[in-house]
Scaffold this active site. Structure first.
Site, mmCIF file in Angstrom:
data_model
loop_
_atom_site.group_PDB
_atom_site.id
_atom_site.type_symbol
_atom_site.label_atom_id
_atom_site.label_comp_id
_atom_site.label_asym_id
_atom_site.label_seq_id
_atom_site.Cartn_x
_atom_site.Cartn_y
_atom_site.Cartn_z
ATOM 1 N N GLY A 240 61.474 82.804 55.126
ATOM 2 C CA GLY A 240 60.698 82.159 56.173
ATOM 3 C C GLY A 240 59.395 82.812 56.581
ATOM 4 N N GLU A 275 66.274 85.987 51.520
ATOM 5 C CA GLU A 275 65.910 84.878 50.624
ATOM 6 C C GLU A 275 64.430 84.538 50.761
ATOM 7 O OE1 GLU A 275 68.382 81.849 52.315
ATOM 8 O OE2 GLU A 275 70.221 82.600 51.379
ATOM 9 N N PRO A 276 63.534 85.484 50.502
ATOM 10 C CA PRO A 276 62.108 85.172 50.657
ATOM 11 C C PRO A 276 61.609 84.280 49.526
ATOM 12 C CG PRO A 276 62.349 87.324 49.658
ATOM 13 C CD PRO A 276 63.748 86.848 49.961
ATOM 14 N N GLY A 277 60.707 83.394 49.848
ATOM 15 C CA GLY A 277 60.089 82.547 48.826
ATOM 16 C C GLY A 277 58.579 82.644 48.911
ATOM 17 N N ARG A 278 58.020 81.986 49.929
ATOM 18 C CA ARG A 278 56.568 81.877 50.075
ATOM 19 C C ARG A 278 55.875 83.241 50.123
ATOM 20 N NH1 ARG A 278 54.337 77.303 52.574
ATOM 21 N NH2 ARG A 278 56.395 76.909 53.458
ATOM 22 N N ARG A 314 51.282 69.740 49.505
ATOM 23 C CA ARG A 314 51.356 70.298 50.855
ATOM 24 C C ARG A 314 50.377 69.672 51.861
ATOM 25 N NH1 ARG A 314 50.411 74.887 52.087
ATOM 26 N NH2 ARG A 314 52.030 75.096 53.634
ATOM 27 N N TYR A 318 52.389 68.077 54.811
ATOM 28 C CA TYR A 318 52.448 68.901 56.038
ATOM 29 C C TYR A 318 51.098 69.076 56.708
ATOM 30 C CZ TYR A 318 56.370 70.638 53.123
ATOM 31 O OH TYR A 318 57.449 70.765 52.300
ATOM 32 N N CYS A 343 45.568 56.800 44.453
ATOM 33 C CA CYS A 343 45.299 55.670 45.331
ATOM 34 C C CYS A 343 46.160 55.699 46.583
ATOM 35 C CB CYS A 343 45.461 54.368 44.555
ATOM 36 S SG CYS A 343 44.192 54.260 43.300
ATOM 37 N N TYR A 372 55.510 76.433 46.625
ATOM 38 C CA TYR A 372 55.554 75.030 47.034
ATOM 39 C C TYR A 372 54.336 74.272 46.496
ATOM 40 C CZ TYR A 372 59.116 77.198 49.826
ATOM 41 O OH TYR A 372 60.210 77.926 50.209
HETATM 42 C C1 LIG Z 1 63.395 77.359 51.371
HETATM 43 C C2 LIG Z 1 64.447 78.357 51.690
HETATM 44 C C3 LIG Z 1 64.152 79.724 51.702
HETATM 45 C C4 LIG Z 1 62.772 80.276 51.459
HETATM 46 O O1 LIG Z 1 61.889 80.001 52.477
HETATM 47 P P1 LIG Z 1 60.427 80.669 52.485
HETATM 48 O O2 LIG Z 1 59.798 80.135 53.692
HETATM 49 O O3 LIG Z 1 59.750 80.241 51.245
HETATM 50 O O4 LIG Z 1 60.616 82.148 52.532
HETATM 51 C C5 LIG Z 1 65.181 80.603 51.946
HETATM 52 N N1 LIG Z 1 66.452 80.168 52.171
HETATM 53 C C6 LIG Z 1 66.760 78.861 52.185
HETATM 54 C C7 LIG Z 1 68.152 78.448 52.421
HETATM 55 C C8 LIG Z 1 65.778 77.922 51.940
HETATM 56 O O5 LIG Z 1 66.091 76.614 51.962
#
Ligand SMILES: *Cc1c(COP(=O)(O)O)cnc(C)c1O
Length: 418
Positions: A240, A275-278, A314, A318, A343, A372
């Site tokens: 997050g 669980e980092p992503g972004r 995005r 968003y 379009c 994303y």
């Molecule tokens: C999307 C998601 C993440 C990653 O979120 P980021 O904002 O990209 O860090 C982690 N855990 C779960 C369950 C998610 O759905």
């Protein structure tokens, strides 16, 4: 910090001029920087090293490209997956099944079985119903599924509504007040080993305060569950953390994040999971595009680029901002609307944006598109599926092909009764 920089007025990814990638691969194309990805992975992991026992699982949905996953695997990351398809990718990238966490509110019967058979490390169960089904399937196979219960802490993440996941009205997790009893009931089931709790309140968080509030609540719940005589050995604190999409914006530093977590979890006595992503992949990618033409507008000109909402969703989804910079720097400025060819009026990347003056044929990039971005791409308007390139110093490789409309057309057929 990233490795997309100007050298002699020309934007490079590491040591490769983006003009070269445009010429050899075409546009639009996602370009990732290995050094940037590696840097962010190391910063995050090193920050968490102040915690006694922390594990990182990259949120695959942020960027599921096989080469990206391979880099993160080499940096000690496991994977947080939300579908069997993402699990296949994590395994194909060389991640150990034990290092895979399966999240998601709608895991199907087939997905639960596939994950059981693969022997993944943890199921993040999002409802009592799912827990019952998983326990039944595992018991029937003579297996024990390691599981955590995802909690909806009813905390506002203060981010865009469509990427908030931790309010009571969101579909994710079980209600905080019912969680202890659900956990205790699930813990009795054969086939299931309830080992902890999971929480993820949303994405692109600009402040640590909502995370801290959620983690404090999780600590209270953990204590209540232990008081019922159940064991809690793992706490999954989700992802997050946001990233700056506009030059100069500031976002939580992983070091401050880790210190906050150390403070909140000091006496928890658990393995912590993340669980980092972004925050890992966001700044490691740009979307490289070419200006098709500049069209006069009533107020401002429209810079029509060959990337569109199907390549980078995005802004349409968003109202997200992506900095838009030219590949060839120049002194002249213009105020323009930046749009794609699709379009839909929502195929608009920016309105009335002050940018470097561009003409037909010029190259430019949308920055901070490594998370994303390509993962949400589609073929709307029968456009090609956008390709991806990974740069490492002075080398680059196409790590996902452009899927041409003809290839997609070849998978369709007219029934013989038409
Ligand atoms: C999307 C998601 C993440 C990653 O979120 P980021 O904002 O990209 O860090 C982690 N855990 C779960 C369950 C998610 O759905």
């Amino acid at each position: 910090m990233d490795h997309f920089t100007y050298r002699d007025g020309l934007l490079h990814a590491e040591d490769v001029p983006l003009t070269q990638i445009a010429q050899e691969v075409g546009t639009p194309v996602y370009v990732y920087s290995h050094a940037t990805l590696s840097r962010h992975a190391n910063i995050f992991r090193d920050a968490l090293s102040i915690l006694p026992d922390a594990r990182c699982a990259f949120a695959v949905k942020a960027n599921p490209n096989l080469a990206i996953l391979r880099v993160l695997q080499a940096h000690g990351f496991g994977a947080d997956v939300v579908s069997a398809g993402e699990m296949q990718r994590a395994l194909a990238a060389g991640m150990a099944a034990q290092d895979i966490v399966f999240s998601g509110v709608g895991k199907t019967h087939a997905e639960l079985l596939a994950a059981l058979d693969a022997g993944i490390g943890q199921f993040n169960i999002e409802s009592e119903e799912e827990g019952l089904e998983l326990a039944r399937l595992a018991a029937a196979r003579g297996r024990i599924a390691q599981a955590a219960l995802r909690i909806n802490p009813d905390v506002s993440a203060g981010t865009h509504d469509k990427i908030s996941t931790g309010k009571a009205e969101n579909k994710f997790g079980v209600p905080y007040d019912a969680a202890a009893e659900i956990y205790a009931r699930l813990a009795l089931l054969p086939g299931l080993h309830m080992r902890g709790l999971a929480v993820h309140i949303g994405s692109q968080l600009a402040s640590l305060a909502p995370l801290e509030a959620a983690f404090v609540r999780m600590g209270g719940l953990m204590a209540a569950i232990r008081a019922l005589g159940c064991s809690v050995t793992h706490m999954d604190l989700g992802g997050g953390i946001g990233v700056p999409y506009r030059y100069g914006e500031s976002f939580p530093d992983p070091v401050d994040y880790a210190q906050m977590i150390l403070r909140v979890t000091r006496d928890w006595g658990v393995t912590l999971m993340f669980e980092p992503g972004r925050v890992i992949a966001g700044n490691a990618g740009v979307l490289l595009t070419r200006v098709i033409r500049v069209k006069q507008g009533v107020v401002h000109p429209f810079v029509v680029v060959d990337a569109a909402m199907n390549d980078l969703a995005r802004p349409a989804l968003y109202d997200a901002w992506h900095d838009f910079v030219p590949v060839r720097a120049g002194p002249a400025r213009m105020t323009a609307n930046i749009v794609g060819p699709v379009c839909e009026s929502s195929d608009t990347f920016a309105m009335a944006r002050d940018i470097t003056a561009l003409e037909a044929g010029d190259l430019a990039v949308f920055r901070t598109a490594g998370a994303y971005g390509a993962t949400m791409a589609n073929t709307y308007n029968s456009r090609a599926l956008v390709p991806e390139v990974l740069v490492h110093e002075d080398r680059f490789a196409v790590v996902a092909d452009r899927i041409e409309p003809a290839t997609i057309l070849a998978a369709e057929r007219v029934p013989d009764w038409l």
